[in-house]
Write a protein that holds these residues in place. Structure first.
Motif, PDB file in Angstrom:
ATOM      1  N   ARG A 155      15.986  34.323  13.364  1.00  0.00           N
ATOM      2  CA  ARG A 155      14.608  34.781  13.438  1.00  0.00           C
ATOM      3  C   ARG A 155      14.140  35.258  12.066  1.00  0.00           C
ATOM      4  NH1 ARG A 155      13.052  40.769  15.376  1.00  0.00           N
ATOM      5  NH2 ARG A 155      14.538  41.959  14.139  1.00  0.00           N
ATOM      6  N   THR A 156      12.828  35.262  11.855  1.00  0.00           N
ATOM      7  CA  THR A 156      12.222  35.756  10.626  1.00  0.00           C
ATOM      8  C   THR A 156      11.752  37.190  10.837  1.00  0.00           C
ATOM      9  OG1 THR A 156      11.477  33.537  10.012  1.00  0.00           O
ATOM     10  CG2 THR A 156      10.400  35.387   8.915  1.00  0.00           C
ATOM     11  N   VAL A 157      12.073  38.043   9.892  1.00  0.00           N
ATOM     12  CA  VAL A 157      11.684  39.449   9.949  1.00  0.00           C
ATOM     13  C   VAL A 157      10.672  39.729   8.850  1.00  0.00           C
ATOM     14  CG1 VAL A 157      12.483  41.828   9.834  1.00  0.00           C
ATOM     15  CG2 VAL A 157      13.952  40.073  10.831  1.00  0.00           C
ATOM     16  N   GLY A 158       9.524  40.314   9.205  1.00  0.00           N
ATOM     17  CA  GLY A 158       8.513  40.660   8.213  1.00  0.00           C
ATOM     18  C   GLY A 158       7.657  39.473   7.811  1.00  0.00           C
ATOM     19  N   THR A 159       6.763  39.699   6.859  1.00  0.00           N
ATOM     20  CA  THR A 159       5.860  38.662   6.367  1.00  0.00           C
ATOM     21  C   THR A 159       5.744  38.763   4.848  1.00  0.00           C
ATOM     22  OG1 THR A 159       3.938  40.123   6.643  1.00  0.00           O
ATOM     23  CG2 THR A 159       4.494  38.656   8.483  1.00  0.00           C
ATOM     24  N   GLY A 160       5.213  37.702   4.265  1.00  0.00           N
ATOM     25  CA  GLY A 160       4.956  37.719   2.829  1.00  0.00           C
ATOM     26  C   GLY A 160       6.226  37.729   2.001  1.00  0.00           C
ATOM     27  N   ILE A 161       6.138  38.332   0.812  1.00  0.00           N
ATOM     28  CA  ILE A 161       7.254  38.266  -0.132  1.00  0.00           C
ATOM     29  C   ILE A 161       8.434  39.137   0.297  1.00  0.00           C
ATOM     30  CG2 ILE A 161       5.775  37.716  -2.095  1.00  0.00           C
ATOM     31  CD1 ILE A 161       5.959  40.630  -2.936  1.00  0.00           C
ATOM     32  N   THR A 162       8.220  40.020   1.240  1.00  0.00           N
ATOM     33  CA  THR A 162       9.328  40.862   1.710  1.00  0.00           C
ATOM     34  C   THR A 162      10.014  40.295   2.949  1.00  0.00           C
ATOM     35  OG1 THR A 162       7.829  42.206   3.062  1.00  0.00           O
ATOM     36  CG2 THR A 162       8.231  42.938   0.779  1.00  0.00           C
ATOM     37  N   ALA A 163       9.550  39.167   3.448  1.00  0.00           N
ATOM     38  CA  ALA A 163      10.140  38.579   4.652  1.00  0.00           C
ATOM     39  C   ALA A 163      11.569  38.098   4.385  1.00  0.00           C
ATOM     40  CB  ALA A 163       9.282  37.422   5.144  1.00  0.00           C
ATOM     41  N   TYR A 164      12.391  38.129   5.405  1.00  0.00           N
ATOM     42  CA  TYR A 164      13.748  37.600   5.307  1.00  0.00           C
ATOM     43  C   TYR A 164      14.159  37.091   6.677  1.00  0.00           C
ATOM     44  CZ  TYR A 164      15.136  42.080   7.397  1.00  0.00           C
ATOM     45  OH  TYR A 164      15.260  43.160   8.226  1.00  0.00           O
ATOM     46  N   GLU A 165      15.226  36.318   6.712  1.00  0.00           N
ATOM     47  CA  GLU A 165      15.734  35.791   7.969  1.00  0.00           C
ATOM     48  C   GLU A 165      17.029  36.498   8.345  1.00  0.00           C
ATOM     49  OE1 GLU A 165      16.139  31.571   7.936  1.00  0.00           O
ATOM     50  OE2 GLU A 165      14.062  31.266   8.539  1.00  0.00           O
ATOM     51  N   SER A 182      22.032  39.590   7.866  1.00  0.00           N
ATOM     52  CA  SER A 182      21.087  38.938   6.961  1.00  0.00           C
ATOM     53  C   SER A 182      21.594  39.048   5.535  1.00  0.00           C
ATOM     54  CB  SER A 182      19.695  39.574   7.069  1.00  0.00           C
ATOM     55  OG  SER A 182      19.738  40.945   6.695  1.00  0.00           O
ATOM     56  N   ILE A 183      21.144  38.123   4.688  1.00  0.00           N
ATOM     57  CA  ILE A 183      21.407  38.181   3.247  1.00  0.00           C
ATOM     58  C   ILE A 183      20.057  38.390   2.580  1.00  0.00           C
ATOM     59  CG2 ILE A 183      22.193  36.905   1.230  1.00  0.00           C
ATOM     60  CD1 ILE A 183      24.250  35.544   2.981  1.00  0.00           C
ATOM     61  N   ARG A 184      19.890  39.546   1.933  1.00  0.00           N
ATOM     62  CA  ARG A 184      18.582  39.918   1.407  1.00  0.00           C
ATOM     63  C   ARG A 184      18.565  39.936  -0.119  1.00  0.00           C
ATOM     64  NH1 ARG A 184      16.824  44.976   5.336  1.00  0.00           N
ATOM     65  NH2 ARG A 184      17.937  44.282   7.205  1.00  0.00           N
ATOM     66  N   ARG A 185      17.352  39.839  -0.652  1.00  0.00           N
ATOM     67  CA  ARG A 185      17.164  39.872  -2.104  1.00  0.00           C
ATOM     68  C   ARG A 185      17.132  41.313  -2.615  1.00  0.00           C
ATOM     69  NH1 ARG A 185      11.688  36.537  -2.523  1.00  0.00           N
ATOM     70  NH2 ARG A 185      11.234  37.820  -0.698  1.00  0.00           N
ATOM     71  N   LYS A 186      17.726  41.527  -3.780  1.00  0.00           N
ATOM     72  CA  LYS A 186      17.598  42.825  -4.435  1.00  0.00           C
ATOM     73  C   LYS A 186      16.222  42.967  -5.079  1.00  0.00           C
ATOM     74  CE  LYS A 186      22.483  43.136  -5.715  1.00  0.00           C
ATOM     75  NZ  LYS A 186      23.401  43.179  -6.877  1.00  0.00           N
ATOM     76  N   VAL A 187      15.708  41.837  -5.586  1.00  0.00           N
ATOM     77  CA  VAL A 187      14.388  41.822  -6.224  1.00  0.00           C
ATOM     78  C   VAL A 187      13.572  40.690  -5.618  1.00  0.00           C
ATOM     79  CG1 VAL A 187      15.133  42.848  -8.397  1.00  0.00           C
ATOM     80  CG2 VAL A 187      15.298  40.382  -8.091  1.00  0.00           C
ATOM     81  N   VAL A 188      12.268  40.878  -5.492  1.00  0.00           N
ATOM     82  CA  VAL A 188      11.429  39.889  -4.814  1.00  0.00           C
ATOM     83  C   VAL A 188      11.292  38.598  -5.610  1.00  0.00           C
ATOM     84  CG1 VAL A 188      10.135  41.602  -3.527  1.00  0.00           C
ATOM     85  CG2 VAL A 188       9.347  40.921  -5.807  1.00  0.00           C
ATOM     86  N   THR A 189      11.652  38.613  -6.890  1.00  0.00           N
ATOM     87  CA  THR A 189      11.550  37.393  -7.698  1.00  0.00           C
ATOM     88  C   THR A 189      12.704  36.427  -7.427  1.00  0.00           C
ATOM     89  OG1 THR A 189      12.665  38.563  -9.500  1.00  0.00           O
ATOM     90  CG2 THR A 189      10.243  38.487  -9.546  1.00  0.00           C
ATOM     91  N   ALA A 190      13.760  36.896  -6.779  1.00  0.00           N
ATOM     92  CA  ALA A 190      14.879  36.014  -6.432  1.00  0.00           C
ATOM     93  C   ALA A 190      14.465  35.061  -5.318  1.00  0.00           C
ATOM     94  CB  ALA A 190      16.081  36.844  -5.997  1.00  0.00           C
ATOM     95  N   THR A 191      15.016  33.852  -5.334  1.00  0.00           N
ATOM     96  CA  THR A 191      14.720  32.870  -4.289  1.00  0.00           C
ATOM     97  C   THR A 191      15.300  33.345  -2.960  1.00  0.00           C
ATOM     98  OG1 THR A 191      14.816  31.075  -5.902  1.00  0.00           O
ATOM     99  CG2 THR A 191      14.993  30.473  -3.571  1.00  0.00           C
TER     100      THR A 191
END
Length: 333
Positions: A155-165, A182-191
């Protein structure tokens, strides 16, 4: 040696009667005239079904099934409700869950589980499992897979640049495989790293990530969740521009290679297909089910109980592993 499961349900197929066997041919090829026309293949308990084109020039499709169909019953509920995906559990008599993603108006992506038994409720003292159960029963998802008395969704959690699966697993909590990951980004610029596929064995889970890595967790009784050369994320939860977030109580192994395009889980083994079309497997190998022919280039792969089938780039169907009943009989057209 393990006792074999005695029941499994599959989605309805147009079956071709098997009246002849060629047990000397292994791996087998489908009936001459169709050998270059296989579109995909699905392995079940002790059977396999290939979707084939009538010919290179004919786009009509048919299902050719072969093997031991003793326990074939069909999935009647599929005709009653509309599903975007159905997943048949890997279970035993009286313990085979079936889960699907509803595709009806207003219910796109909602999970529904049915069959000979429902998924077990979360243990009363396990907060992480109870949370996962609530999410599973009320959320909307884009992929689902069912194992032995448990199921996992993406499932997708959140919206926009802060969203993650995230991966949410609910049901039998043995082995610590119930919860969220989940595997999340430390910074929003990461893919962002998303989940592209989830596949369940009897008591283990593997998922394919968008960066072509695989992660596995759950039972490792036969090494089925121990990715060769993998990284133990329970030890190293912080890596590069990403970090692991999980409520699961199980070691989580991440592959070190970044070339996987498809994965499949049998009851007690796991196989992946890489960018070059070569398969590699790990876990139970009692019947050589984890020893693929690496001279073959493949475009699709599917694992059954103790065998694996694949579609080659030449559109032939090839299988390896145990001979069970009439598993290796060639369908007669």
């Amino acid at each position: 040696m393990r006792a074999l499961p005695l029941a499994a349900l599959v989605a309805p197929f147009v079956l071709l009667l098997v009246s002849q066997c060629s047990p000397q041919r292994l791996p087998f090829e489908v009936q001459p005239g169709l050998e270059n026309c296989v579109e995909n293949i699905t392995a079940g308990l002790h059977y396999a079904c290939a979707t084939v084109y009538a010919s290179r020039l004919d786009s009509s499709l048919a299902q050719n099934c072969w093997g031991d169909l003793t326990f074939y019953t069909g999935l009647q509920r599929q005709s009653e409700l509309s599903y975007s995906k159905v997943s048949i559990g890997k279970g035993y008599p009286g313990a085979v869950p079936y889960c699907g993603l509803l595709a009806e108006a207003g219910q796109v992506g909602r999970a529904s589980c049915f069959g000979s038994t429902a998924l077990p409720n979360a243990p009363s003292d396990d907060i992480a499992c109870k949370e996962a159960q609530l999410i599973f029963e009320t959320g909307t998802f884009r992929d689902i897979s069912t194992g032995g008395l448990f199921a996992c969704v993406i499932r997708t959690v959140g919206t926009g640049i802060t969203a993650y699966e995230e991966l949410v697993c609910h049901g039998d909590a043995r082995g610590g495989k119930c919860g969220r990951l989940s595997i999340r980004r430390k910074v929003v610029t990461a893919t962002p790293i998303s989940f592209t596929q989830v596949s369940l064995g009897f008591e283990h889970v593997c998922a394919l990530l968008s960066n072509k890595r695989v992660l596995c967790f759950g039972s490792g009784s036969d090494g089925q969740s121990a990715i060769p050369g993998g990284i133990d994320l329970s030890v190293q939860q912080d890596f590069g521009q990403y970090f692991l977030s999980t409520t699961m109580k199980t070691p989580i192994i991440l592959s070190s290679t970044v070339d996987t395009i498809e994965l499949t889980t049998g009851w007690f083994n796991t196989c992946v297909l890489n960018l070059q079309g070569r398969a590699s497997c790990w876990g139970s190998n009692a019947w050589q089910e984890s020893t693929p022919d690496n001279t073959l280039k493949m475009r699709g792969i599917s694992a059954g109980y103790d065998f694996v089938c694949a579609v080659t780039v030449m559109r032939t169907a090839q299988c390896w592993g145990r001979w069970v009943g009439r598993m290796w009989c060639i369908p007669v057209v």
